[in-house]
Design an enzyme around this catalytic site. Structure first.
Site, PDB file in Angstrom:
ATOM      1  CE  LYS A   1      13.113  72.692  94.290  1.00  0.00           C
ATOM      2  NZ  LYS A   1      13.743  73.539  95.148  1.00  0.00           N
TER       3      LYS A   1
ATOM      4  CB  SER B   1      15.169  76.955  93.274  1.00  0.00           C
ATOM      5  OG  SER B   1      14.839  75.911  94.897  1.00  0.00           O
TER       6      SER B   1
ATOM      7  CB  SER C   1      14.623  76.894  97.420  1.00  0.00           C
ATOM      8  OG  SER C   1      15.673  77.683  97.353  1.00  0.00           O
TER       9      SER C   1
END
Length: 469
Positions: free
Chosen positions: A81, A155, A179
């Site tokens: 990420k 996210s 997330s």
């Protein structure tokens, strides 16, 4: 086998093939890069693909294997990420305000490489991970591999799309309010938010203060367990450290738990939110499956405290700290600038007060575990939305739209407990369903044990999206 079959095998099986010499790390990495090239223009999972760097890393893994290396992730393609530092690449946090590449890997990435993984790219996220929808002005939408008109959640939505579409065996995400679990639920993956402090956030002392954790999204329970065995443990400078696990996570995922007391509840921790009927049906079906597995499963009132006063100051403080560190603040999104303006109204002392308040709330929330060994809830209150959920919305509108997505997840970031999203079939819209298992503090092992039982009873990893490529 073709690229699709190979890449959907998962982390543990891919590593076995490389260690046994039945597959080279280079061939596995080439397959991952081909699939990214074929699919990602439609999915938007990757912010940057490393290409030549990944192949060079794969060649180094093959040379190491020839010399007798048998590390646990040897040659396995993994994505990261874009809030985690990767040497030589910009850490964008989902926006356009940073320009300078990171000088070194963050601790989590360092541990992946030390275990033999090959890093194939960095995945998309909403700016600073603020929202449960992976949409940003700088990088567009991440799209759900099961239906590209729909959201991946967020996210860590780029990471979820990458794994669900078979572009990487696993991908690191972060979870400050759901997330990891939210995109896992939207994309049909297993996603365990670990105990606070289980995985180092170095070089940063924390991720959104007490809220944030780092961890993987994977197709199977065993794959997540394997990665947590690699990632777990504190590093110098970490503000929080979890109690050492009593056993390896792989061993936990491979061990029957015995008969447990499992409480279930459909009650969200966010007032005014009503769960979707199909999520309630998935919850009831999971209750039935757990009873058939021999567990004592009964409805319980978890007595959720209202954690708003603890969550919001840490959320605002975390975004403010990340925003104040970027190189070009004038390039932040309008929504983010609004968040930062609000955040500046709360001094650092308010954030520290919120952390202490969260600790008091955790005592109350954990009383449920005096009566049960695990708590079962839905993961999400609503079905995944169409992409564009944030279009035209400022901070207040984005927060309002986010509430049903975090209604079952954010509480456990305040308390720090481990919690996992577990696949639970598919809805009438063709998108995955999921439930959430929450454990006692520091007890990821019991979650892994029961999730593995559910996976064996109703396998999910054999279902893959119908994507060309």
């Amino acid at each position: 086998m073709d690229d699709s079959e190979l890449l959907f095998l998962g982390v543990a099986r891919q590593a076995e093939l490389v260690r046994a010499g039945k597959m080279s790390a280079r061939a596995l990495t080439e397959a991952s890069l081909r699939r990214i090239e074929h699919l990602d223009r439609d999915l938007g999972a990757f912010r940057v693909v490393l290409g030549a760097r990944a192949l060079a890393e794969a060649d180094a893994r093959d040379a190491a294997r020839a010399a007798g290396d048998d590390r646990p992730l040897l040659g396995v393609p993994v994505a990261v990420k874009d809030e985690l530092d990767l040497a030589g690449e910009v850490t964008t946090f989902g926006g356009a305000a940073n320009r300078t590449p990171a000088a070194s890997d963050c601790e989590a990435v360092r541990r992946l490489r030390a275990a033999g993984a090959v890093i194939v790219g960095k995945t998309t996220m909403p700016e600073f991970g603020q929202w449960p929808f992976t949409e940003s002005a700088a990088h567009g939408y991440a799209r759900n591999p099961w239906d590209t008109a729909m959201t991946t959640g967020g996210s860590s939505g780029g990471s979820a799309a990458a794994v669900a579409a078979g572009m990487a065996g696993a991908a690191l995400g972060g979870d400050g309010g759901g997330s990891i679990r939210i995109p896992a639920a939207c994309c049909g993956l297993f996603g365990l938010k670990p105990q606070r402090g289980r995985v180092s956030t170095a070089p940063h002392p924390h991720l959104w203060y007490a809220l944030g954790t780092v961890g993987p999204l994977t197709r199977t329970v065993l794959d997540s367990a394997l990665l947590y065995d690699v990632l777990s443990g504190p590093a110098a400078g970490d503000r929080w450290a979890a109690r050492p696990a009593a056993t390896s996570f792989v061993r936990a995922a491979s061990t029957e738990p015995g008969r447990l007391r499992i409480g279930w509840s459909a009650r969200p921790a966010v007032p005014g939110v009503r769960p979707h009927p199909e999520h309630l049906a998935a919850l009831r079906e999971t209750v039935r499956a757990l009873r058939e597995l021999g567990h004592d499963v009964r409805e319980t009132d978890p007595g959720h405290p209202d954690t708003t006063a603890a969550f919001l100051p840490q959320f605002y403080g975390g975004v403010r700290a990340e925003a104040e560190a970027v190189e070009r603040p004038e390039l932040l999104e309008r929504r983010t600038r609004q968040t930062v303006r609000v955040a500046r109204l709360a001094p650092e002392a308010a954030v520290e007060w919120a952390i202490r308040a969260g600790e008091r709330m955790a005592v109350r929330a954990n009383r449920v575990f005096d009566r049960v060994d695990l708590l079962l809830t839905p993961t999400l209150a609503e079905r995944p939305r169409r992409v564009g959920a944030l279009d035209g919305r400022g901070m207040a509108g984005a927060m309002l739209r986010s509430r049903p997505m975090v209604a079952y997840t954010a509480l456990w970031n305040v308390t720090g407990n481990p919690a996992a999203s577990v696949p639970a079939g598919f809805g009438t819209d063709g998108l995955p369903l999921a439930v959430q298992l929450i454990g006692r503090e520091h007890d990821e092992a019991t979650i892994l044990q029961v999730a593995a039982q559910l996976e064996a009873a109703r396998p999910w990893a054999d279902r893959t999206p119908a994507l060309a490529g």
